[in-house]
Write an enzyme that holds these catalytic residues in place. Structure first.
Site, short mmCIF file in Angstrom:
data_model
loop_
_atom_site.label_atom_id
_atom_site.label_comp_id
_atom_site.label_asym_id
_atom_site.label_seq_id
_atom_site.Cartn_x
_atom_site.Cartn_y
_atom_site.Cartn_z
N ASN A 7 0.83 -1.08 0.13
CA ASN A 7 0.12 -0.01 -0.03
C ASN A 7 0.88 1.17 -0.01
O ASN A 7 1.58 1.57 0.90
CB ASN A 7 -1.02 0.01 1.37
CG ASN A 7 -2.00 0.94 1.29
OD1 ASN A 7 -1.87 1.99 0.35
ND2 ASN A 7 -2.84 1.06 2.14
N ARG A 85 -2.58 -2.06 -3.51
CA ARG A 85 -3.84 -1.27 -3.31
C ARG A 85 -3.55 -0.04 -4.40
O ARG A 85 -2.54 0.67 -4.32
CB ARG A 85 -3.88 -0.61 -1.95
CG ARG A 85 -5.02 0.05 -1.67
CD ARG A 85 -5.04 1.13 -0.60
NE ARG A 85 -6.18 1.33 -0.11
CZ ARG A 85 -6.52 1.15 1.08
NH1 ARG A 85 -6.00 0.69 1.97
NH2 ARG A 85 -7.83 1.25 1.44
N HIS A 174 -12.69 3.21 -0.32
CA HIS A 174 -12.63 2.41 1.08
C HIS A 174 -13.48 0.94 0.43
O HIS A 174 -13.95 0.10 1.43
CB HIS A 174 -13.45 2.78 1.99
CG HIS A 174 -12.83 3.94 2.97
ND1 HIS A 174 -13.67 5.04 3.29
CD2 HIS A 174 -11.61 4.25 3.17
CE1 HIS A 174 -12.65 5.74 4.00
NE2 HIS A 174 -11.43 5.32 3.64
N LEU A 203 -14.99 3.81 9.61
CA LEU A 203 -14.36 5.02 10.39
C LEU A 203 -12.96 5.13 10.60
O LEU A 203 -12.62 4.60 11.84
CB LEU A 203 -15.42 5.29 11.45
CG LEU A 203 -16.86 4.91 11.25
CD1 LEU A 203 -17.57 4.98 12.56
CD2 LEU A 203 -17.57 6.15 10.31
N GLY A 204 -12.14 5.78 9.89
CA GLY A 204 -10.64 5.79 10.10
C GLY A 204 -10.45 7.40 10.20
O GLY A 204 -11.24 8.16 10.57
N ASN A 205 -9.20 7.50 9.60
CA ASN A 205 -9.09 9.01 9.47
C ASN A 205 -9.79 9.41 8.25
O ASN A 205 -10.32 10.51 8.36
CB ASN A 205 -7.54 9.16 8.99
CG ASN A 205 -6.62 9.28 10.34
OD1 ASN A 205 -6.79 9.95 10.99
ND2 ASN A 205 -5.45 8.26 10.44
N ARG A 235 -10.76 15.93 6.85
CA ARG A 235 -11.68 16.29 5.57
C ARG A 235 -12.73 16.82 6.04
O ARG A 235 -13.48 16.14 6.99
CB ARG A 235 -11.82 14.98 4.88
CG ARG A 235 -10.40 14.87 4.05
CD ARG A 235 -10.48 13.66 3.19
NE ARG A 235 -9.57 12.51 3.50
CZ ARG A 235 -9.60 11.17 3.09
NH1 ARG A 235 -10.80 10.75 2.46
NH2 ARG A 235 -8.67 10.49 3.57
N ARG A 279 -9.41 9.26 19.63
CA ARG A 279 -9.37 9.03 21.06
C ARG A 279 -8.92 10.33 21.88
O ARG A 279 -9.57 10.46 22.72
CB ARG A 279 -8.15 7.88 20.95
CG ARG A 279 -8.03 7.52 22.28
CD ARG A 279 -6.63 6.47 22.43
NE ARG A 279 -6.46 6.25 20.99
CZ ARG A 279 -5.39 4.98 20.69
NH1 ARG A 279 -5.27 4.19 21.77
NH2 ARG A 279 -5.06 4.81 19.52
N GLU A 379 -7.72 -5.18 5.59
CA GLU A 379 -7.85 -4.87 3.97
C GLU A 379 -6.43 -5.43 3.41
O GLU A 379 -6.63 -6.08 2.33
CB GLU A 379 -7.55 -3.30 4.01
CG GLU A 379 -8.78 -2.45 4.30
CD GLU A 379 -8.70 -1.07 4.41
OE1 GLU A 379 -8.01 -0.57 5.61
OE2 GLU A 379 -9.02 -0.09 3.60
#
Ligand code: ADP
Length: 396
Positions: A7, A85, A174, A203-205, A235, A279, A379
């Protein structure tokens, strides 16, 4: 057999050597800040983590270190294929593709659609072709899963010429993760994925929701670019399309500056004035930080709206899946999101939700609720599987 999964980002390289059949990972690693003095690479194998400084090292140096590690483990000759990827496959790719000069050219043609990502992916493919000249290389696209979107979901209400000549339509991203977790959710629910209508929230960055009917994507909150849809780490997600013109006139910012700010200086970071890290935001909100509280609240509100929109695409909803760093770890976000969706039939099991942290898959819904699940995404394994499948490689 082993598959090397790569990746490649503009200043990062993530890799893993995976058995596509079992998902067993022999070694994995992440090189970051490539090209900068602080460049480093983290390697995980046999439960041991090492970190190497790359001292301003480039992508090519990171790749050399990967090769040296494979040699040290005696693994290089056992790697049978390389899976990459690739972020944007445009309308051309609805499935993984064995990389040929023609496929590489088609990926290059998608560069205008993903000017930051596709060039890095192409550089990774070229580096891997040099490093492993005898091995088949496969491109696995983040957009491919969403090529099944119906026209009603993928067309924008804009002049047709923009669509025909410039590919202005919704693509969705995604896809590797949405496809993987939909499959895992079906397994957990003990039902064939072909029978299920699922909403998947990655739901990541970056954050997106997808509507998956019978294992096929029928809508996504992301569009032409990964900027559309939900509030994300840095974003903005959806804004008024009139914003660009207005802001350019009143502030003098250029289109490029506005786009850069919407990608890198917006989202949770902008709303909280603190950080893009969920977090840390939850901790700050608990200490009474108003910006952090507002950021989490708006994130959840827009996420719940996005989930409700996916219910429209599906008609009937059989379950909801949370995944990605936030989806897998934030009991707070999951609880607040479900609390906004009682009309869809979701009711939380508080104890199960609190327990579902640290990347453990499981159900978080009460017995009288539509199933809501936490699924650990993988992934890299999905890329390894799709690579082996397209090459018809037999398991070890
Ligand atoms: P990427 O999209 O870069 O792969 P991840 O999927 O790792 O990112 O997600 C990163 C996000 O997950 C960050 O906002 C991070 O704060 C959040 N996250 C990770 N662990 C927790 C946790 N225990 N509680 C809340 N958020 C978490």
């Amino acid at each position: 057999m082993w598959t090397l999964v790569l990746n490649s980002g503009s200043s990062s390289l993530k890799f893993a050597v995976i058995d596509p059949a079992s998902g067993e990972t022999r070694i994995s690693g992440l090189a970051e800040r490539l090209g900068a003095e602080a460049a480093s690479m983290r390697l995980d194998s046999d439960g041991v983590r090492q970190t190497h400084s790359l001292n301003g090292g480039s992508y090519a140096e990171a790749m050399r270190l990967v090769l040296a590690e494979l040699d040290a483990l005696g693994l290089r000759q056992d790697v049978r294929a390389v899976g990459h990827r690739v972020v944007h496959g445009g309308s051309r790719f609805s499935a993984p593709a064995v990389i040929t000069p023609e496929v590489l050219e088609a990926i290059r043609e998608c560069v205008p659609l993903a000017p930051l990502h596709n060039p890095a992916n192409i550089a990774g493919i070229e580096a891997a072709m040099n490093a492993f000249p005898g091995l088949p290389q496969v491109a696995v696209f983040d957009t491919a899963f969403h090529q099944t979107l119906p026209e009603v979901a993928y067309r924008y209400a804009v002049p047709e010429e923009w669509y025909r000549q410039h590919g202005v339509r919704r693509y969705g991203f995604h896809g590797i993760s949405h496809a993987f977790v939909a499959g895992e959710a079906a397994r957990m629910l003990d039902r064939p994925v072909s029978d299920l209508n699922l909403i998947t929230a990655h739901l990541g960055n970056g954050c997106s929701v997808s509507a998956v009917a019978g294992g096929r994507s029928v809508d996504s909150s992301m569009g032409l670019t990964p900027l559309e849809g939900l509030v994300m780490g840095t974003r903005s997600g959806n804004v008024d399309p009139g914003l660009h013109d207005y802001l350019a006139r009143v502030s003098g910012l250029t289109l490029t500056q506005i786009t850069a700010a919407l990608n890198r200086e917006s989202g949770l970071l902008a709303l909280s004035g603190l950080t893009n890290d969920m977090r840390e935001l939850e901790e700050a909100a608990a200490r009474g930080h108003d910006g952090a509280r507002l950021a989490v609240e708006i994130f959840v509100y827009r996420l719940a709206q996005g989930i409700a929109a996916m219910a429209v695409a599906l008609g009937r909803v059989d379950g909801l899946v949370f995944t990605g760093g936030i989806g897998e770890n934030s009991a707070t976000v999951r609880a607040a999101t479900l609390a906004r969706l009682p009309f869809l039939g979701f009711r939380l099991d508080d104890a199960a939700n609190t327990a579902a942290v640290r990347g453990q898959s499981g159900s978080i819904s009460a017995p009288d609720s539509l199933p809501a699940l936490v699924v650990n995404t993988n992934e890299e394994w999905m890329i390894a599987r799709e690579t082996a499948e397209v090459l018809s490689l037999t398991p070890r």
